[in-house]
Design an enzyme around this catalytic site. Structure first.
Site, short mmCIF file in Angstrom:
data_model
loop_
_atom_site.label_atom_id
_atom_site.label_comp_id
_atom_site.label_asym_id
_atom_site.label_seq_id
_atom_site.Cartn_x
_atom_site.Cartn_y
_atom_site.Cartn_z
CB SER A 1 1.17 1.33 10.40
OG SER A 1 1.90 1.56 9.20
CE LYS A 2 -6.30 3.38 10.27
NZ LYS A 2 -7.23 4.52 10.37
NE ARG A 3 4.62 3.68 7.45
CZ ARG A 3 5.75 3.08 7.11
NH1 ARG A 3 5.94 2.74 5.85
NH2 ARG A 3 6.67 2.81 8.01
CG HIS A 4 3.42 -1.38 6.89
ND1 HIS A 4 3.55 -0.77 8.11
CD2 HIS A 4 4.60 -1.23 6.26
CE1 HIS A 4 4.77 -0.27 8.23
NE2 HIS A 4 5.43 -0.54 7.12
#
Length: 465
Positions: A242-245
């Protein structure tokens, strides 16, 4: 000749998963002396945008993944798709289906309710001895592919090994909508056929599309390419990326201060390996790359490892070239790089070992090229009363000292000995007053870089507080 392709849909940015697919397709073609084709699958008119197309092209250019042909756009090939559909209708490998969408939905709901797999029941499929109903007036049909009713469709996947599907599990795919627009799976087949694609390297979310595409290719009498389906990329925690990754636009990595060489090197190691090699040049990657060393299991994205690689590439880059890359980032932070500003190449050489992105390096250096003023609370924390006399003495000594690192270092040592201080009691307030930062390289080197007049002016201002 080996011919591979990268075929993104311009419904969003080029993300890390797509970039890895592009990299592997590009490297396979380059390794074999073949050709790499860029194709934009923009048939989703509502969601495809010119901005997304440009984002894909920008991402490919930044990564250095040059294509030999293209970009081809599916929206400009509609006449060709319709020509093939007419050919298939004439040959009997496709047929019109007049089943309304609401009727098909009711059929699927009933199949689910009875525990069956939801699928089209073939009621408009022509068969020997079968009488079809009269086409309803005023209803435009969809066009369906006449899938083989029995047997299996199988292929030796270049990553996953043998994969097979029973044809009885595949219903008759819609290849053209009621308005005549060809569908994604059909356009892909015609494109791969016309463009002579020999290896299709793509994400494993396309595995279920492959048997349908193979059957259509066989019905057309086309050569079936080899397929290689790459595993998905997960975050550090094993969850879907995801974006946080890090599942953001490739160009965000440029914005964040990563080098394309580092990003490519890192992407290459997501599911592929060459022994224990972690760091390698683009030429080495092309020379080594094959599909036999790709693991079919999911890869895990590790931002810390990417940062480590990026720092390595920054340290390996010629200092002048690295300094040139920093110029726009420093200017965006308000830096004044002309006049009596410290030499940027020298500043980069002093700080590069401490920073793992271009942005971090720009942040570390900005104090040399602006009117650096420490935050009052930081200055108060580090500028104690016992340090003030020593700083005043040191400032006086700076007026006369030979302006090089050894002489400035000797002056620092003499000052702390004269005032009976430990090194941090003088060095920490010096760092804060001169750069606005509590952490810097060796303070004598920092002072030498700043220059005599700037250093004296900042010391005077700091001691006034």
């Amino acid at each position: 000749m080996i011919r591979t392709r990268f075929a993104p849909s311009p419904t969003g940015y080029l993300h890390i998963g797509g970039a890895r697919t592009a990299l592997f397709s590009w490297a396979y073609a380059r390794h074999h002396g073949g050709q790499f084709i860029l194709r934009v699958e923009d048939t989703d008119i509502e969601r495809s945008t010119p901005e997304a197309v440009q984002a894909i092209l920008d991402g490919m250019a930044w990564l250095g993944l040059t294509h030999d042909e293209g970009p081809y756009y599916q929206t400009k090939r509609m006449d060709r798709y319709k020509e093939v559909i007419r050919q298939m209708l004439a040959e009997g490998s496709a047929y019109p289906c007049y089943m309304p969408p609401d009727e098909l939905n009711r059929l699927r709901e009933a199949q689910r309710a009875s525990g069956e797999k939801p699928r089209y029941d073939g009621r408009w499929r022509p068969e020997a001895g079968k009488t079809l109903p009269e086409p309803p007036a005023g209803v435009a049909p969809v066009i369906r592919f006449k899938n083989p009713p029995s047997g299996v469709v199988a292929w030796e996947d270049m990553v996953k090994g043998r994969i097979e599907f029973a044809n009885s599990e595949l219903d008759d795919l819609i290849i053209a909508r009621a308005d005549g627009t060809p569908t994604y799976n059909f356009c892909v087949v015609v494109d791969d056929w016309d463009m002579g694609i020999t290896q299709v390297i793509r994400g494993d979310d396309h595995v279920n599309n492959t048997p349908r595409q193979i059957n259509i290719l066989k019905a057309l009498g086309a050569v079936v390419p080899q397929y290689a389906h790459l595993s998905m990329i997960l975050g550090d925690d094993g969850a879907k990326l995801s974006k946080r990754h890090g599942a953001v636009s490739v160009m965000q990595y440029d914005d964040d201060g990563f080098l394309p060489e580092a990003v490519c090197n890192y992407l290459a190691r997501l599911s592929w390996s060459h022994g224990d090699d972690e760091i390698f040049s683009r030429d080495e990657f092309v020379a080594w790359f094959d599909l036999t060393h790709i693991t079919p299991s999911a890869a895990r994205f590790n931002t810390e490892k990417l940062l480590w690689l990026n720092q390595h590439y920054m340290k390996q880059m010629p200092t002048a070239a690295l300094a040139e890359k920093l110029v726009p980032r420093l200017q965006a932070r308000g830096a004044q790089l002309d006049g009596d500003a410290p030499d940027l190449v020298e500043a980069v050489a002093l700080y590069v070992e401490r920073c793992n992105t271009l942005n971090a390096l720009a942040d570390a250096l900005i104090g040399f090229y602006t009117d650096a003023r420490p935050a009052p609370e930081v200055l108060q924390k580090h500028l104690g009363d016992e340090a003030r006399p020593a700083l005043a003495d040191f400032a006086e000594g700076l007026r006369q000292v030979t302006w090089d690192v050894p002489a400035i270092g000797a002056l620092i040592k003499a000052t702390i000995e004269k005032h009976g201080l430990k090194m941090p009691k003088l060095a920490m307030p010096l760092r804060v007053i001169l750069t606005g930062q509590a952490q810097t390289p060796s303070v004598d080197a920092v002072i030498a870089l700043i220059g005599r007049e700037r250093a004296l002016a900042r010391l005077a201002r700091g001691l006034e507080n």
